[in-house]
Design a protein around this motif. Structure first.
Motif, PDB file in Angstrom:
ATOM      1  N   LEU A  89     139.900  82.233  -2.879  1.00  0.00           N
ATOM      2  CA  LEU A  89     139.452  82.184  -4.276  1.00  0.00           C
ATOM      3  C   LEU A  89     138.040  82.773  -4.405  1.00  0.00           C
ATOM      4  N   PHE A  90     137.147  82.364  -3.514  1.00  0.00           N
ATOM      5  CA  PHE A  90     135.759  82.838  -3.600  1.00  0.00           C
ATOM      6  C   PHE A  90     135.677  84.338  -3.344  1.00  0.00           C
ATOM      7  N   GLN A  91     136.540  84.816  -2.456  1.00  0.00           N
ATOM      8  CA  GLN A  91     136.585  86.250  -2.188  1.00  0.00           C
ATOM      9  C   GLN A  91     137.060  87.004  -3.429  1.00  0.00           C
ATOM     10  N   ARG A  92     138.094  86.475  -4.075  1.00  0.00           N
ATOM     11  CA  ARG A  92     138.609  87.119  -5.289  1.00  0.00           C
ATOM     12  C   ARG A  92     137.610  87.026  -6.438  1.00  0.00           C
ATOM     13  N   ALA A  93     136.705  86.049  -6.366  1.00  0.00           N
ATOM     14  CA  ALA A  93     135.664  85.905  -7.395  1.00  0.00           C
ATOM     15  C   ALA A  93     134.531  86.910  -7.188  1.00  0.00           C
ATOM     16  N   GLY A  94     134.572  87.639  -6.057  1.00  0.00           N
ATOM     17  CA  GLY A  94     133.526  88.622  -5.787  1.00  0.00           C
ATOM     18  C   GLY A  94     132.310  88.039  -5.093  1.00  0.00           C
ATOM     19  N   ALA A  95     132.425  86.796  -4.598  1.00  0.00           N
ATOM     20  CA  ALA A  95     131.278  86.166  -3.930  1.00  0.00           C
ATOM     21  C   ALA A  95     131.054  86.775  -2.556  1.00  0.00           C
ATOM     22  N   ARG A  96     129.792  87.087  -2.253  1.00  0.00           N
ATOM     23  CA  ARG A  96     129.446  87.595  -0.933  1.00  0.00           C
ATOM     24  C   ARG A  96     128.878  86.474  -0.051  1.00  0.00           C
ATOM     25  N   TYR A  97     128.524  85.350  -0.696  1.00  0.00           N
ATOM     26  CA  TYR A  97     128.105  84.182   0.074  1.00  0.00           C
ATOM     27  C   TYR A  97     128.490  82.916  -0.690  1.00  0.00           C
ATOM     28  N   VAL A  98     128.648  81.819   0.055  1.00  0.00           N
ATOM     29  CA  VAL A  98     129.038  80.530  -0.528  1.00  0.00           C
ATOM     30  C   VAL A  98     128.091  79.476   0.031  1.00  0.00           C
ATOM     31  N   VAL A  99     127.606  78.594  -0.840  1.00  0.00           N
ATOM     32  CA  VAL A  99     126.699  77.518  -0.426  1.00  0.00           C
ATOM     33  C   VAL A  99     127.377  76.176  -0.691  1.00  0.00           C
ATOM     34  N   LEU A 100     127.568  75.390   0.370  1.00  0.00           N
ATOM     35  CA  LEU A 100     128.218  74.074   0.250  1.00  0.00           C
ATOM     36  C   LEU A 100     127.188  72.956   0.418  1.00  0.00           C
ATOM     37  N   THR A 101     127.315  71.897  -0.369  1.00  0.00           N
ATOM     38  CA  THR A 101     126.463  70.720  -0.151  1.00  0.00           C
ATOM     39  C   THR A 101     126.891  70.042   1.149  1.00  0.00           C
ATOM     40  N   THR A 102     126.008  70.050   2.138  1.00  0.00           N
ATOM     41  CA  THR A 102     126.279  69.293   3.369  1.00  0.00           C
ATOM     42  C   THR A 102     125.848  67.845   3.181  1.00  0.00           C
ATOM     43  N   LYS A 103     124.829  67.639   2.330  1.00  0.00           N
ATOM     44  CA  LYS A 103     124.339  66.288   2.041  1.00  0.00           C
ATOM     45  C   LYS A 103     123.528  66.343   0.767  1.00  0.00           C
ATOM     46  N   GLY A 146     126.301  79.494   3.423  1.00  0.00           N
ATOM     47  CA  GLY A 146     125.034  78.802   3.188  1.00  0.00           C
ATOM     48  C   GLY A 146     125.244  77.299   3.141  1.00  0.00           C
ATOM     49  N   LEU A 147     124.242  76.562   3.645  1.00  0.00           N
ATOM     50  CA  LEU A 147     124.328  75.104   3.643  1.00  0.00           C
ATOM     51  C   LEU A 147     123.234  74.520   2.763  1.00  0.00           C
ATOM     52  N   TYR A 148     123.649  73.805   1.718  1.00  0.00           N
ATOM     53  CA  TYR A 148     122.713  73.043   0.886  1.00  0.00           C
ATOM     54  C   TYR A 148     122.415  71.739   1.625  1.00  0.00           C
ATOM     55  N   HIS A 149     121.146  71.338   1.644  1.00  0.00           N
ATOM     56  CA  HIS A 149     120.775  70.091   2.314  1.00  0.00           C
ATOM     57  C   HIS A 149     119.612  69.446   1.561  1.00  0.00           C
ATOM     58  N   SER A 150     119.767  68.181   1.206  1.00  0.00           N
ATOM     59  CA  SER A 150     118.684  67.461   0.532  1.00  0.00           C
ATOM     60  C   SER A 150     117.772  66.808   1.557  1.00  0.00           C
ATOM     61  N   LEU A 151     116.471  67.053   1.427  1.00  0.00           N
ATOM     62  CA  LEU A 151     115.500  66.443   2.336  1.00  0.00           C
ATOM     63  C   LEU A 151     115.443  64.929   2.134  1.00  0.00           C
ATOM     64  N   LEU A 152     115.485  64.496   0.875  1.00  0.00           N
ATOM     65  CA  LEU A 152     115.329  63.047   0.601  1.00  0.00           C
ATOM     66  C   LEU A 152     116.681  62.356   0.446  1.00  0.00           C
ATOM     67  N   GLU A 153     116.676  61.021   0.550  1.00  0.00           N
ATOM     68  CA  GLU A 153     117.846  60.193   0.233  1.00  0.00           C
ATOM     69  C   GLU A 153     117.351  59.020  -0.604  1.00  0.00           C
ATOM     70  N   TRP A 154     117.860  58.937  -1.832  1.00  0.00           N
ATOM     71  CA  TRP A 154     117.346  57.963  -2.803  1.00  0.00           C
ATOM     72  C   TRP A 154     117.153  56.555  -2.248  1.00  0.00           C
ATOM     73  N   PHE A 155     118.187  56.049  -1.571  1.00  0.00           N
ATOM     74  CA  PHE A 155     118.194  54.621  -1.235  1.00  0.00           C
ATOM     75  C   PHE A 155     118.143  54.349   0.269  1.00  0.00           C
ATOM     76  N   ASN A 156     117.783  55.359   1.069  1.00  0.00           N
ATOM     77  CA  ASN A 156     117.692  55.128   2.509  1.00  0.00           C
ATOM     78  C   ASN A 156     116.468  54.247   2.797  1.00  0.00           C
ATOM     79  N   PRO A 157     116.664  53.100   3.468  1.00  0.00           N
ATOM     80  CA  PRO A 157     115.544  52.170   3.705  1.00  0.00           C
ATOM     81  C   PRO A 157     114.375  52.829   4.440  1.00  0.00           C
ATOM     82  N   LEU A 158     114.673  53.761   5.353  1.00  0.00           N
ATOM     83  CA  LEU A 158     113.596  54.456   6.070  1.00  0.00           C
ATOM     84  C   LEU A 158     112.776  55.301   5.094  1.00  0.00           C
ATOM     85  N   TYR A 159     113.478  55.976   4.187  1.00  0.00           N
ATOM     86  CA  TYR A 159     112.773  56.810   3.205  1.00  0.00           C
ATOM     87  C   TYR A 159     111.938  55.943   2.265  1.00  0.00           C
TER      88      TYR A 159
END
Length: 432
Positions: A89-103, A146-159
């Protein structure tokens, strides 16, 4: 020469050429927030960070009493996730790169993170390595990953403890954020890291510069990897590889630095919402218009879809992506590998936009002129000028316009048997 862990050195790294050439990408927001699938991907924060009444009522109406956000994870099944179908699907959409949320900011990882025990897609929910499976399918289709990654975590006790200390302690960064970033790079060798969740803390807390120095000097992707600008609370639009500046950013003039515009088909959310309606979605014409404006100003266009908890990209999103792909099948020559021209748009109108490749100039017009004559005042014609239309055989007739520029007689027959498309391209050779 090696990059030092400071912005002066890191910002001097040349951006790998593939990114500017790619122009078009697809963004995928997928996680435990796809289970309630309501409001937005910030569901947990609106519900239990802000205690918004509409979110509290939603959970009371739909779920058993005492439901916690963690209870949604087993329902994130990905039962219907077929990574090869997504890649096609992404290829047919003409995308040359894809970014997924890893976290996302919820902290749930879409791979078996060694430091996210039981809050990841291998231990619970799908019991699958979603990051790895999609990566393999995209690479088979020759699409950059591509990998999307959030540095923070809202409710992580360490954070939360680090935040409490005014970010003087770094337990969360040392035990969670950095181990995960290194793990993602070593395991999946991404072409791009799309960082986010940077806004609460300074670079000294995140250790971003040491990570980026390792990424550029010693990582397995050191020569090809691209990163964005969200690495600390005042990095956006200043530091990093290319600039996002802000969600749905539109500069209005040609920026001096490579940038990317991220946009979402669902105008109200990045994650899937079961309650969206057609009026809240971008139509084909507005997607093409955003793409064309972005590329004319030297940017890349990253268009987002949110899959369901089962891993389905709903048909209306597929339809929009395929419409984009059809348009690019005809007009992609003016988009991929193009460069901004000396003028980005016609002075009198924002319905004609320019791109270029070497001496060739492309004028992309979004509205078909009523008299079938396209007036361009910016290019200066010469006796050698030739005008063609992408998707249409042969050359077009033109004459010098009385003022400056040229008047182009368009084909009387629209260049496509389908309903009028949202935008056409004339290719100009021998103009200045």
């Amino acid at each position: 020469s090696r990059y030092r862990p400071d912005w002066a050195s890191l910002d001097a790294r040349p951006l790998p050429a593939w990114f500017d050439q790619a122009k078009v990408g697809v963004f995928v927001h997928w996680g435990v927030f796809s289970v309630p699938a309501w409001g937005s991907e910030w569901f947990w924060w609106h519900w239990q960070g802000e205690h918004r009444a509409d979110y509290e009522h939603f959970v009371q109406r739909r779920y058993p009493p005492d439901t916690t956000y963690a209870d949604f994870a087993p329902l994130f099944t990905a039962h219907d996730f077929q990574p090869r179908q997504w890649a096609q699907l992404f290829q047919r959409a003409g995308a040359r790169y894809v970014v997924l949320t890893t976290k996302h900011h919820e902290g749930f990882t879409n791979w078996g993170s060694p430091v996210s025990w039981n809050w990841n897609s291998v231990d619970t929910g799908p019991h699958r390595d979603l990051v790895g499976e999609l990566g393999q399918a995209l690479r088979e289709s020759n699409i950059r990953y591509g990998l999307y990654h959030s540095l923070l975590e809202w409710f992580n006790p360490l954070y939360l403890a680090d935040k409490e200390s005014g970010f003087q302690t770094q337990d969360f960064v040392l035990k969670k954020t950095m181990p995960e970033l290194y793990d993602l790079v070593l395991k999946y060798k991404p072409d791009l890291i799309w960082s986010d969740g940077d806004w609460e803390a300074p670079e000294s807390y995140w250790n971003s510069t040491s990570f980026l120095a390792w990424l550029y000097n010693d990582s397995p992707v050191k020569d090809t990897v691209v990163v964005n600008d969200r690495w600390c609370n005042n990095c956006s639009c200043h530091h990093g590889g290319y600039y996002n500046c802000a969600d749905k950013y539109k500069p209005g003039t040609l920026p001096a630095h490579k940038w990317e515009m991220c946009s979402s088909i669902d105008k109200l959310s990045w994650g899937y919402r079961s309650n969206m309606n057609i009026a809240e979605l971008m139509d084909e014409a507005s997607i093409i218009e955003e793409l064309v404006q972005t590329v004319s100003f030297g940017g890349n266009y990253l268009l987002n879809v949110g899959p369901t908890k089962e891993g389905v990209i709903v048909p209306i999103f597929q339809e929009r992506l395929l419409a984009l792909g059809r348009w690019l099948d005809t007009n992609g020559e003016a988009i991929y590998e193009s460069k901004p021209w000396r003028v980005q748009m016609e002075n009198s109108t924002d319905t004609v936009w320019y791109t270029s490749k070497g001496p060739v100039v492309y004028a992309i017009f979004l509205i078909w002129p009523q008299n079938n004559v396209l007036e361009l005042s910016s290019p200066t014609p010469s006796p050698a000028t030739q005008v063609m239309m992408l998707g249409f055989a042969g050359t077009l007739e033109w004459q010098k316009s009385p003022g400056k520029g040229l008047l182009i007689t368009l084909p009387w027959m629209l260049p496509s048997p389908r309903p009028p498309q949202p935008g056409w391209t004339v290719k100009l050779e021998g103009v200045k």
